[in-house]
Design an enzyme around this catalytic site. Structure first.
Site, PDB file in Angstrom:
ATOM      1  N   ARG A  44       0.848  -1.192   0.000  1.00  0.00           N
ATOM      2  CA  ARG A  44       0.000   0.000   0.000  1.00  0.00           C
ATOM      3  C   ARG A  44       0.888   1.249   0.000  1.00  0.00           C
ATOM      4  O   ARG A  44       1.523   1.574   0.999  1.00  0.00           O
ATOM      5  CB  ARG A  44      -0.925   0.019   1.220  1.00  0.00           C
TER       6      ARG A  44
ATOM      7  N   ASP B 257      -4.188   3.073  13.911  1.00  0.00           N
ATOM      8  CA  ASP B 257      -3.317   3.589  12.870  1.00  0.00           C
ATOM      9  C   ASP B 257      -3.785   4.988  12.499  1.00  0.00           C
ATOM     10  O   ASP B 257      -4.621   5.579  13.198  1.00  0.00           O
ATOM     11  CB  ASP B 257      -3.250   2.652  11.667  1.00  0.00           C
TER      12      ASP B 257
END
Length: 534
Positions: free
Chosen positions: A172, A455
Protein backbone atom coordinates in the site's frame (compact mmCIF):
# COMPACT_ATOMS: atom_id res chain seq x y z
CA UNK A 1 26.79 3.40 8.60
CA UNK A 2 24.99 5.27 5.82
CA UNK A 3 25.08 5.03 2.06
CA UNK A 4 26.55 7.93 0.09
CA UNK A 5 24.34 9.93 -2.27
CA UNK A 6 27.30 10.56 -4.58
CA UNK A 7 27.50 6.80 -5.21
CA UNK A 8 24.03 6.77 -6.73
CA UNK A 9 23.33 7.22 -10.42
CA UNK A 10 20.90 10.12 -9.97
CA UNK A 11 19.03 11.27 -13.09
CA UNK A 12 19.30 14.84 -14.30
CA UNK A 13 16.74 17.04 -12.58
CA UNK A 14 16.49 14.91 -9.43
CA UNK A 15 17.73 15.91 -5.99
CA UNK A 16 17.73 13.65 -2.92
CA UNK A 17 17.87 15.65 0.31
CA UNK A 18 17.49 12.89 2.91
CA UNK A 19 20.39 11.02 4.49
CA UNK A 20 20.54 7.52 3.06
CA UNK A 21 20.38 4.49 5.35
CA UNK A 22 22.83 1.67 4.81
CA UNK A 23 21.83 -0.44 1.81
CA UNK A 24 19.70 2.29 0.23
CA UNK A 25 21.43 1.76 -3.11
CA UNK A 26 19.63 -1.60 -3.40
CA UNK A 27 16.30 0.18 -3.87
CA UNK A 28 17.48 3.56 -5.17
CA UNK A 29 18.61 1.89 -8.37
CA UNK A 30 19.10 3.78 -11.64
CA UNK A 31 15.91 2.18 -13.00
CA UNK A 32 13.87 3.13 -9.94
CA UNK A 33 15.13 6.70 -9.85
CA UNK A 34 14.59 7.20 -13.56
CA UNK A 35 11.03 5.87 -13.18
CA UNK A 36 10.38 8.36 -10.35
CA UNK A 37 11.49 11.19 -12.62
CA UNK A 38 9.39 9.98 -15.56
CA UNK A 39 6.25 9.46 -13.48
CA UNK A 40 6.46 12.79 -11.69
CA UNK A 41 7.10 14.75 -14.86
CA UNK A 42 4.24 13.05 -16.66
CA UNK A 43 1.62 12.64 -13.94
CA UNK A 44 2.28 14.91 -10.96
CA UNK A 45 0.47 17.84 -12.59
CA UNK A 46 -2.62 15.67 -13.11
CA UNK A 47 -2.38 14.49 -9.50
CA UNK A 48 -2.48 18.08 -8.27
CA UNK A 49 -5.50 18.77 -10.51
CA UNK A 50 -7.31 15.81 -8.99
CA UNK A 51 -6.59 17.13 -5.50
CA UNK A 52 -8.06 20.49 -6.50
CA UNK A 53 -11.16 18.67 -7.76
CA UNK A 54 -11.57 17.21 -4.28
CA UNK A 55 -11.65 20.71 -2.81
CA UNK A 56 -14.25 21.80 -5.36
CA UNK A 57 -16.50 18.88 -4.49
CA UNK A 58 -16.03 19.56 -0.78
CA UNK A 59 -17.16 23.15 -1.32
CA UNK A 60 -20.25 21.93 -3.17
CA UNK A 61 -21.13 19.58 -0.29
CA UNK A 62 -20.65 22.35 2.25
CA UNK A 63 -23.04 24.48 0.17
CA UNK A 64 -25.73 21.79 0.40
CA UNK A 65 -25.07 19.37 -2.48
CA UNK A 66 -25.35 15.65 -1.76
CA UNK A 67 -23.27 12.84 -3.14
CA UNK A 68 -24.98 10.71 -5.78
CA UNK A 69 -24.26 8.16 -8.49
CA UNK A 70 -22.88 9.99 -11.53
CA UNK A 71 -25.32 10.41 -14.43
CA UNK A 72 -22.43 10.84 -16.89
CA UNK A 73 -21.14 7.31 -16.15
CA UNK A 74 -24.49 5.51 -16.11
CA UNK A 75 -23.56 3.71 -19.33
CA UNK A 76 -20.65 2.00 -17.56
CA UNK A 77 -22.86 0.88 -14.67
CA UNK A 78 -25.59 -0.35 -17.01
CA UNK A 79 -23.33 -2.25 -19.42
CA UNK A 80 -23.39 -5.93 -18.36
CA UNK A 81 -20.62 -7.02 -20.73
CA UNK A 82 -17.42 -5.86 -19.07
CA UNK A 83 -15.46 -7.75 -16.42
CA UNK A 84 -12.17 -7.14 -14.64
CA UNK A 85 -9.16 -9.34 -15.35
CA UNK A 86 -9.14 -12.85 -13.83
CA UNK A 87 -7.37 -13.17 -10.46
CA UNK A 88 -3.60 -12.86 -10.76
CA UNK A 89 -1.21 -15.59 -9.55
CA UNK A 90 -1.10 -15.54 -5.77
CA UNK A 91 -4.34 -13.57 -5.47
CA UNK A 92 -6.89 -16.27 -6.19
CA UNK A 93 -7.43 -17.12 -2.50
CA UNK A 94 -7.52 -14.14 -0.16
CA UNK A 95 -9.56 -15.51 2.73
CA UNK A 96 -7.27 -13.96 5.31
CA UNK A 97 -5.05 -10.93 4.79
CA UNK A 98 -2.58 -9.68 7.38
CA UNK A 99 -2.04 -5.93 7.42
CA UNK A 100 0.82 -4.06 9.03
CA UNK A 101 3.79 -1.74 8.56
CA UNK A 102 7.03 -2.67 6.81
CA UNK A 103 9.29 -2.37 9.85
CA UNK A 104 11.71 -5.28 10.00
CA UNK A 105 10.14 -7.15 12.93
CA UNK A 106 6.61 -6.58 11.59
CA UNK A 107 7.66 -7.77 8.13
CA UNK A 108 8.98 -11.06 9.52
CA UNK A 109 5.95 -11.62 11.76
CA UNK A 110 3.51 -10.89 8.93
CA UNK A 111 5.27 -13.24 6.52
CA UNK A 112 5.32 -15.97 9.18
CA UNK A 113 1.67 -15.44 10.10
CA UNK A 114 0.06 -18.01 7.80
CA UNK A 115 -2.03 -15.37 6.03
CA UNK A 116 -2.76 -15.73 2.33
CA UNK A 117 -1.83 -12.09 1.67
CA UNK A 118 0.24 -9.53 3.52
CA UNK A 119 -0.70 -5.90 3.00
CA UNK A 120 2.72 -4.31 3.35
CA UNK A 121 1.64 -0.89 4.51
CA UNK A 122 3.72 2.14 3.55
CA UNK A 123 0.75 4.36 4.42
CA UNK A 124 -1.59 4.38 7.46
CA UNK A 125 0.30 1.85 9.60
CA UNK A 126 3.62 3.39 8.68
CA UNK A 127 5.05 6.89 9.00
CA UNK A 128 6.54 8.92 6.15
CA UNK A 129 9.82 9.36 7.98
CA UNK A 130 12.58 9.10 5.40
CA UNK A 131 14.14 6.10 7.13
CA UNK A 132 10.78 4.30 6.98
CA UNK A 133 10.19 5.17 3.32
CA UNK A 134 13.53 3.66 2.27
CA UNK A 135 13.84 1.10 5.07
CA UNK A 136 10.46 -0.41 4.28
CA UNK A 137 11.45 -0.95 0.66
CA UNK A 138 14.72 -2.56 1.77
CA UNK A 139 12.85 -4.89 4.11
CA UNK A 140 10.53 -6.00 1.30
CA UNK A 141 13.47 -6.69 -0.99
CA UNK A 142 15.39 -8.55 1.71
CA UNK A 143 12.32 -10.57 2.66
CA UNK A 144 11.80 -11.77 -0.91
CA UNK A 145 15.47 -12.75 -1.02
CA UNK A 146 15.08 -14.43 2.41
CA UNK A 147 17.88 -12.27 3.74
CA UNK A 148 15.92 -10.56 6.50
CA UNK A 149 16.39 -11.04 10.25
CA UNK A 150 15.91 -8.98 13.40
CA UNK A 151 17.09 -9.12 17.00
CA UNK A 152 15.15 -7.15 19.60
CA UNK A 153 16.85 -5.09 22.33
CA UNK A 154 15.91 -7.93 24.70
CA UNK A 155 17.84 -10.38 22.52
CA UNK A 156 14.88 -12.14 20.87
CA UNK A 157 15.67 -13.29 17.34
CA UNK A 158 13.22 -13.10 14.42
CA UNK A 159 13.75 -14.92 11.11
CA UNK A 160 11.54 -16.19 8.29
CA UNK A 161 10.26 -19.72 8.75
CA UNK A 162 12.38 -21.97 6.48
CA UNK A 163 10.82 -23.52 3.38
CA UNK A 164 7.42 -21.97 4.10
CA UNK A 165 5.55 -20.35 1.22
CA UNK A 166 5.32 -16.65 1.97
CA UNK A 167 2.01 -14.78 1.80
CA UNK A 168 1.54 -12.82 -1.38
CA UNK A 169 2.82 -9.30 -0.79
CA UNK A 170 0.53 -6.42 -1.73
CA UNK A 171 2.05 -2.99 -1.08
CA UNK A 172 0.00 0.00 0.00
CA UNK A 173 1.71 3.21 -1.17
CA UNK A 174 0.88 6.59 0.28
CA UNK A 175 -2.29 8.31 -0.92
CA UNK A 176 -2.38 10.89 -3.69
CA UNK A 177 -2.43 13.72 -1.14
CA UNK A 178 0.97 12.93 0.43
CA UNK A 179 4.17 14.49 -0.96
CA UNK A 180 7.71 13.16 -0.65
CA UNK A 181 9.82 16.11 0.43
CA UNK A 182 13.16 14.28 0.39
CA UNK A 183 13.09 13.65 -3.37
CA UNK A 184 12.77 16.64 -5.68
CA UNK A 185 12.26 16.55 -9.43
CA UNK A 186 12.95 19.77 -11.30
CA UNK A 187 13.02 21.56 -7.95
CA UNK A 188 9.56 20.38 -6.82
CA UNK A 189 8.50 17.89 -4.16
CA UNK A 190 7.52 14.56 -5.65
CA UNK A 191 4.37 12.52 -5.06
CA UNK A 192 4.68 10.07 -2.15
CA UNK A 193 2.40 7.71 -4.08
CA UNK A 194 4.62 7.68 -7.15
CA UNK A 195 7.81 7.33 -5.13
CA UNK A 196 6.48 4.36 -3.16
CA UNK A 197 5.13 2.74 -6.33
CA UNK A 198 8.29 3.22 -8.37
CA UNK A 199 10.69 2.01 -5.68
CA UNK A 200 8.75 -1.23 -5.16
CA UNK A 201 7.85 -1.85 -8.81
CA UNK A 202 11.44 -1.41 -10.07
CA UNK A 203 13.06 -3.58 -7.40
CA UNK A 204 11.13 -6.08 -5.28
CA UNK A 205 8.26 -6.04 -7.79
CA UNK A 206 10.57 -7.42 -10.46
CA UNK A 207 11.58 -10.21 -8.09
CA UNK A 208 7.90 -11.04 -7.65
CA UNK A 209 7.56 -11.44 -11.42
CA UNK A 210 10.52 -13.85 -11.42
CA UNK A 211 8.80 -15.83 -8.66
CA UNK A 212 5.64 -16.21 -10.75
CA UNK A 213 3.57 -13.47 -9.11
CA UNK A 214 3.85 -9.76 -9.75
CA UNK A 215 3.96 -6.23 -8.38
CA UNK A 216 0.64 -5.93 -6.56
CA UNK A 217 -0.72 -2.84 -4.82
CA UNK A 218 -3.47 -1.62 -2.49
CA UNK A 219 -4.53 1.88 -3.55
CA UNK A 220 -5.72 4.11 -0.69
CA UNK A 221 -7.89 7.18 -0.20
CA UNK A 222 -9.09 7.72 -3.76
CA UNK A 223 -12.20 9.85 -4.12
CA UNK A 224 -13.16 9.36 -7.77
CA UNK A 225 -12.84 7.14 -10.80
CA UNK A 226 -10.69 9.85 -12.39
CA UNK A 227 -8.12 9.25 -9.65
CA UNK A 228 -8.30 5.54 -10.51
CA UNK A 229 -7.79 6.44 -14.18
CA UNK A 230 -4.60 8.26 -13.18
CA UNK A 231 -3.29 5.17 -11.40
CA UNK A 232 -4.12 3.08 -14.46
CA UNK A 233 -2.12 5.46 -16.66
CA UNK A 234 0.80 5.15 -14.23
CA UNK A 235 0.59 1.35 -14.46
CA UNK A 236 0.50 1.44 -18.26
CA UNK A 237 3.56 3.66 -18.35
CA UNK A 238 5.52 1.48 -15.94
CA UNK A 239 4.67 -1.73 -17.80
CA UNK A 240 5.63 -0.18 -21.13
CA UNK A 241 8.89 1.20 -19.70
CA UNK A 242 9.91 -2.24 -18.43
CA UNK A 243 8.59 -4.20 -21.43
CA UNK A 244 5.91 -6.02 -19.43
CA UNK A 245 2.56 -7.35 -20.56
CA UNK A 246 -0.49 -5.28 -19.79
CA UNK A 247 -2.03 -6.43 -16.51
CA UNK A 248 1.24 -7.58 -14.93
CA UNK A 249 0.58 -4.96 -12.25
CA UNK A 250 -2.53 -5.55 -10.16
CA UNK A 251 -4.30 -3.23 -7.76
CA UNK A 252 -6.98 -3.59 -5.12
CA UNK A 253 -8.71 -0.31 -4.32
CA UNK A 254 -9.67 0.61 -0.80
CA UNK A 255 -13.16 2.08 -0.86
CA UNK A 256 -12.48 4.20 2.18
CA UNK A 257 -13.81 7.60 1.20
CA UNK A 258 -17.44 8.62 1.06
CA UNK A 259 -17.30 9.91 -2.55
CA UNK A 260 -15.70 6.67 -3.80
CA UNK A 261 -18.66 4.62 -2.53
CA UNK A 262 -20.76 6.25 -5.27
CA UNK A 263 -18.22 5.38 -7.99
CA UNK A 264 -17.26 1.78 -7.24
CA UNK A 265 -18.17 0.36 -10.64
CA UNK A 266 -16.44 3.19 -12.43
CA UNK A 267 -13.27 2.63 -10.38
CA UNK A 268 -13.28 -1.06 -11.32
CA UNK A 269 -13.86 -0.10 -14.94
CA UNK A 270 -10.93 2.32 -15.08
CA UNK A 271 -8.59 -0.32 -13.64
CA UNK A 272 -10.20 -3.37 -15.21
CA UNK A 273 -7.00 -4.74 -16.84
CA UNK A 274 -5.14 -4.17 -13.58
CA UNK A 275 -7.93 -4.71 -11.07
CA UNK A 276 -7.86 -7.20 -8.22
CA UNK A 277 -11.03 -5.95 -6.57
CA UNK A 278 -12.15 -3.62 -3.81
CA UNK A 279 -11.72 -3.52 -0.05
CA UNK A 280 -14.08 -2.07 2.55
CA UNK A 281 -11.75 0.31 4.39
CA UNK A 282 -14.09 0.88 7.29
CA UNK A 283 -12.06 3.23 9.50
CA UNK A 284 -11.10 5.74 6.85
CA UNK A 285 -14.66 5.55 5.53
CA UNK A 286 -16.03 6.75 8.87
CA UNK A 287 -13.39 9.49 8.90
CA UNK A 288 -14.42 10.50 5.37
CA UNK A 289 -18.10 10.74 6.32
CA UNK A 290 -17.24 13.20 9.09
CA UNK A 291 -14.76 15.07 6.89
CA UNK A 292 -17.07 15.53 3.91
CA UNK A 293 -20.26 16.40 5.78
CA UNK A 294 -18.77 18.01 8.88
CA UNK A 295 -20.60 21.29 8.32
CA UNK A 296 -24.00 19.85 7.42
CA UNK A 297 -25.53 19.73 10.89
CA UNK A 298 -27.45 17.08 12.81
CA UNK A 299 -28.09 14.75 9.85
CA UNK A 300 -24.38 13.92 9.68
CA UNK A 301 -23.36 13.95 13.33
CA UNK A 302 -22.03 10.55 14.34
CA UNK A 303 -22.22 9.14 17.87
CA UNK A 304 -19.23 7.75 19.78
CA UNK A 305 -16.81 5.94 17.51
CA UNK A 306 -17.51 2.64 19.30
CA UNK A 307 -21.19 2.90 18.30
CA UNK A 308 -20.43 3.13 14.57
CA UNK A 309 -20.33 -0.57 13.78
CA UNK A 310 -20.54 -2.31 10.43
CA UNK A 311 -24.21 -3.13 11.02
CA UNK A 312 -25.52 0.44 11.30
CA UNK A 313 -27.62 1.37 8.24
CA UNK A 314 -25.20 3.52 6.23
CA UNK A 315 -22.26 1.15 6.84
CA UNK A 316 -24.30 -1.92 5.98
CA UNK A 317 -25.47 -0.29 2.73
CA UNK A 318 -21.89 0.54 1.74
CA UNK A 319 -20.49 -2.93 2.37
CA UNK A 320 -23.34 -4.78 0.69
CA UNK A 321 -23.07 -2.56 -2.37
CA UNK A 322 -19.33 -3.26 -2.46
CA UNK A 323 -19.80 -7.05 -2.52
CA UNK A 324 -22.52 -6.86 -5.16
CA UNK A 325 -20.45 -4.49 -7.34
CA UNK A 326 -17.30 -6.60 -7.16
CA UNK A 327 -18.95 -9.94 -7.86
CA UNK A 328 -21.02 -8.46 -10.70
CA UNK A 329 -17.70 -7.61 -12.39
CA UNK A 330 -15.74 -10.75 -11.44
CA UNK A 331 -13.64 -9.04 -8.78
CA UNK A 332 -12.71 -9.93 -5.21
CA UNK A 333 -14.52 -8.16 -2.37
CA UNK A 334 -12.30 -7.94 0.72
CA UNK A 335 -13.70 -7.09 4.13
CA UNK A 336 -12.46 -4.50 6.57
CA UNK A 337 -9.83 -4.68 9.28
CA UNK A 338 -10.57 -6.07 12.71
CA UNK A 339 -8.51 -3.90 14.99
CA UNK A 340 -8.63 -6.20 18.03
CA UNK A 341 -5.34 -7.58 19.28
CA UNK A 342 -4.85 -10.53 21.63
CA UNK A 343 -4.66 -9.55 25.29
CA UNK A 344 -2.75 -11.09 28.19
CA UNK A 345 -5.87 -11.09 30.34
CA UNK A 346 -7.81 -14.33 29.54
CA UNK A 347 -11.23 -12.71 29.91
CA UNK A 348 -10.33 -9.75 27.70
CA UNK A 349 -8.71 -12.12 25.21
CA UNK A 350 -11.83 -14.26 24.95
CA UNK A 351 -13.93 -11.15 24.38
CA UNK A 352 -11.60 -9.95 21.62
CA UNK A 353 -11.63 -13.31 19.83
CA UNK A 354 -15.42 -13.50 20.09
CA UNK A 355 -15.78 -10.06 18.53
CA UNK A 356 -13.43 -10.95 15.67
CA UNK A 357 -15.29 -14.23 15.05
CA UNK A 358 -18.61 -12.38 14.97
CA UNK A 359 -17.22 -9.75 12.59
CA UNK A 360 -15.66 -12.24 10.18
CA UNK A 361 -18.68 -14.55 10.24
CA UNK A 362 -20.87 -11.62 9.25
CA UNK A 363 -18.52 -10.69 6.39
CA UNK A 364 -18.27 -14.25 5.06
CA UNK A 365 -22.05 -14.59 5.24
CA UNK A 366 -22.52 -11.37 3.28
CA UNK A 367 -20.35 -12.65 0.42
CA UNK A 368 -16.91 -11.20 1.09
CA UNK A 369 -14.05 -13.30 -0.27
CA UNK A 370 -11.71 -12.58 2.61
CA UNK A 371 -10.87 -10.04 5.25
CA UNK A 372 -8.13 -8.23 7.14
CA UNK A 373 -6.67 -8.73 10.58
CA UNK A 374 -4.14 -6.44 12.26
CA UNK A 375 -2.34 -8.99 14.42
CA UNK A 376 -0.78 -12.38 13.54
CA UNK A 377 -2.65 -13.90 16.48
CA UNK A 378 -5.96 -13.35 14.67
CA UNK A 379 -4.95 -14.96 11.35
CA UNK A 380 -5.95 -18.53 12.21
CA UNK A 381 -9.37 -17.43 13.46
CA UNK A 382 -10.13 -15.40 10.34
CA UNK A 383 -8.97 -18.24 8.09
CA UNK A 384 -11.12 -20.73 10.02
CA UNK A 385 -14.24 -18.56 9.79
CA UNK A 386 -13.93 -17.93 6.06
CA UNK A 387 -13.13 -21.58 5.39
CA UNK A 388 -16.43 -22.50 7.03
CA UNK A 389 -18.11 -20.58 4.19
CA UNK A 390 -15.67 -21.07 1.31
CA UNK A 391 -14.71 -24.68 1.96
CA UNK A 392 -12.21 -25.75 -0.70
CA UNK A 393 -13.18 -22.86 -3.00
CA UNK A 394 -10.68 -20.03 -3.39
CA UNK A 395 -13.39 -17.36 -3.20
CA UNK A 396 -17.14 -16.85 -3.58
CA UNK A 397 -17.19 -14.47 -6.54
CA UNK A 398 -19.99 -16.58 -7.98
CA UNK A 399 -22.23 -15.30 -5.16
CA UNK A 400 -23.47 -12.27 -7.09
CA UNK A 401 -25.64 -10.89 -4.28
CA UNK A 402 -28.34 -9.99 -6.79
CA UNK A 403 -30.64 -9.41 -3.83
CA UNK A 404 -28.76 -6.19 -3.10
CA UNK A 405 -30.11 -2.86 -4.32
CA UNK A 406 -28.63 0.18 -2.60
CA UNK A 407 -29.73 3.74 -3.23
CA UNK A 408 -27.87 6.98 -2.69
CA UNK A 409 -30.34 7.78 0.08
CA UNK A 410 -29.31 4.61 1.94
CA UNK A 411 -25.61 5.41 1.58
CA UNK A 412 -26.29 8.88 2.99
CA UNK A 413 -28.46 7.72 5.88
CA UNK A 414 -26.07 8.68 8.64
CA UNK A 415 -28.79 10.11 10.89
CA UNK A 416 -30.22 6.60 11.53
CA UNK A 417 -27.04 5.54 13.29
CA UNK A 418 -27.98 4.58 16.87
CA UNK A 419 -25.81 5.66 19.77
CA UNK A 420 -24.91 8.60 21.93
CA UNK A 421 -22.41 11.45 22.00
CA UNK A 422 -20.82 11.04 25.40
CA UNK A 423 -18.15 12.74 27.45
CA UNK A 424 -16.38 9.39 27.74
CA UNK A 425 -16.39 9.13 23.95
CA UNK A 426 -14.82 12.58 23.73
CA UNK A 427 -12.21 11.66 26.31
CA UNK A 428 -11.40 8.44 24.48
CA UNK A 429 -10.94 10.35 21.22
CA UNK A 430 -8.59 12.81 22.94
CA UNK A 431 -6.54 10.19 24.76
CA UNK A 432 -6.22 7.80 21.83
CA UNK A 433 -5.47 10.61 19.40
CA UNK A 434 -2.67 12.02 21.53
CA UNK A 435 -1.16 8.61 22.34
CA UNK A 436 -1.16 7.69 18.66
CA UNK A 437 0.31 11.01 17.56
CA UNK A 438 3.20 10.68 19.99
CA UNK A 439 4.02 7.26 18.57
CA UNK A 440 3.62 8.53 14.99
CA UNK A 441 5.91 11.48 15.53
CA UNK A 442 8.47 9.06 16.97
CA UNK A 443 8.24 6.89 13.85
CA UNK A 444 5.70 4.20 14.78
CA UNK A 445 2.54 4.15 12.67
CA UNK A 446 0.75 1.13 14.20
CA UNK A 447 0.13 1.19 17.96
CA UNK A 448 -1.88 -1.09 20.24
CA UNK A 449 -3.98 1.13 22.55
CA UNK A 450 -6.72 -0.21 24.83
CA UNK A 451 -6.71 -3.58 23.06
CA UNK A 452 -7.10 -2.13 19.58
CA UNK A 453 -4.53 -1.61 16.83
CA UNK A 454 -4.66 2.09 16.08
CA UNK A 455 -3.32 3.59 12.87
CA UNK A 456 -3.59 6.93 11.08
CA UNK A 457 -7.18 6.20 10.01
CA UNK A 458 -8.45 5.76 13.56
CA UNK A 459 -6.50 8.82 14.70
CA UNK A 460 -8.23 10.76 11.93
CA UNK A 461 -11.62 9.66 13.28
CA UNK A 462 -10.65 10.75 16.79
CA UNK A 463 -9.53 14.28 15.93
CA UNK A 464 -12.27 14.79 13.28
CA UNK A 465 -15.04 13.81 15.64
CA UNK A 466 -13.71 16.19 18.30
CA UNK A 467 -13.65 18.99 15.70
CA UNK A 468 -17.15 18.21 14.42
CA UNK A 469 -18.70 18.04 17.88
CA UNK A 470 -17.00 21.32 18.81
CA UNK A 471 -18.06 23.02 15.58
CA UNK A 472 -21.66 21.89 16.08
CA UNK A 473 -21.70 22.77 19.77
CA UNK A 474 -22.82 19.25 20.72
CA UNK A 475 -24.24 18.75 24.19
CA UNK A 476 -22.82 15.55 25.66
CA UNK A 477 -24.60 13.06 27.91
CA UNK A 478 -23.20 14.84 30.98
CA UNK A 479 -24.82 18.11 29.92
CA UNK A 480 -21.50 19.71 28.93
CA UNK A 481 -21.31 21.54 25.62
CA UNK A 482 -18.24 20.78 23.52
CA UNK A 483 -16.20 23.95 23.07
CA UNK A 484 -12.55 24.57 22.29
CA UNK A 485 -11.94 25.46 25.94
CA UNK A 486 -13.59 22.26 27.13
CA UNK A 487 -11.51 20.20 24.69
CA UNK A 488 -8.35 21.85 26.03
CA UNK A 489 -9.47 21.04 29.57
CA UNK A 490 -10.06 17.40 28.62
CA UNK A 491 -6.66 17.24 26.94
CA UNK A 492 -4.96 18.44 30.15
CA UNK A 493 -6.91 15.96 32.28
CA UNK A 494 -6.35 13.00 29.96
CA UNK A 495 -2.62 13.65 29.50
CA UNK A 496 -2.26 13.73 33.29
CA UNK A 497 -3.43 10.09 33.32
CA UNK A 498 -0.75 8.98 30.87
CA UNK A 499 2.67 7.70 31.94
CA UNK A 500 5.74 9.92 31.93
CA UNK A 501 6.17 13.64 32.28
CA UNK A 502 3.90 16.27 30.77
CA UNK A 503 6.82 17.42 28.61
CA UNK A 504 6.99 13.96 27.02
CA UNK A 505 3.57 14.58 25.48
CA UNK A 506 3.99 18.22 24.45
CA UNK A 507 4.63 17.70 20.72
CA UNK A 508 1.72 15.26 20.40
CA UNK A 509 -0.60 17.56 22.38
CA UNK A 510 0.35 20.57 20.28
CA UNK A 511 -0.21 18.64 17.06
CA UNK A 512 -3.54 17.23 18.25
CA UNK A 513 -4.87 20.64 19.31
CA UNK A 514 -3.67 22.21 16.07
CA UNK A 515 -6.12 20.02 14.14
CA UNK A 516 -8.84 19.24 16.71
CA UNK A 517 -9.72 22.81 17.71
CA UNK A 518 -8.52 24.72 14.67
CA UNK A 519 -10.90 27.30 13.24
CA UNK A 520 -10.56 25.71 9.80
CA UNK A 521 -10.72 21.94 9.41
CA UNK A 522 -7.45 20.36 8.24
CA UNK A 523 -8.03 17.74 5.51
CA UNK A 524 -5.40 15.26 6.72
CA UNK A 525 -3.74 15.30 10.10
CA UNK A 526 -0.70 13.59 8.55
CA UNK A 527 0.08 16.60 6.34
CA UNK A 528 1.00 19.07 9.10
CA UNK A 529 2.53 16.21 11.09
CA UNK A 530 4.75 15.31 8.13
CA UNK A 531 5.69 18.94 7.64
CA UNK A 532 6.96 18.98 11.24
CA UNK A 533 9.25 16.01 10.60
CA UNK A 534 12.88 16.56 9.58
Amino acid sequence: MTAQIENLDIPEGMEITGELPDGAEKVLTPQALELIVELNRKFNGVRLERLEARKERQAQIAAGADLDFLPETAEIRNDPSWQVAPPAPGLEDRRVEMTGPTYKKMTINALNSGAKVWLADQEDANTPQWDSVIGGQLNLLDALNREIDFTSPEGKSYTLAPDEELPTIVVRPRGWHMPEKHILVDGEETSGSLVDFALYFATAGQLQIEKGKGPYFYLPKMESHLEARLWNQVFDHAEDSFGLDRGTIRATVLIETYPAAFEMEEILYELREHSSGLNAGRWDYIFSVIKNFRARGADFLLPDRSDVTMTVPFMRAYTELLVHTCHKRGAHAIGGMSAFVPAKDPEANEAAFNKVREDKSREAGKGFDGSWVAHPGMVALCKEVFTETLGANANQIENKRDDVSVSAVELLDVKSTPGSMTEQGLRTNVSVGIQYLRAWLEGNGAVAINGLMEDAATAEISRSQVWQWMDAGVELDTGVTVTADFVRQVVTEEVAKLPGEEADWKDAVDMFLSVAVAEEYVDFLTLPAYASMP
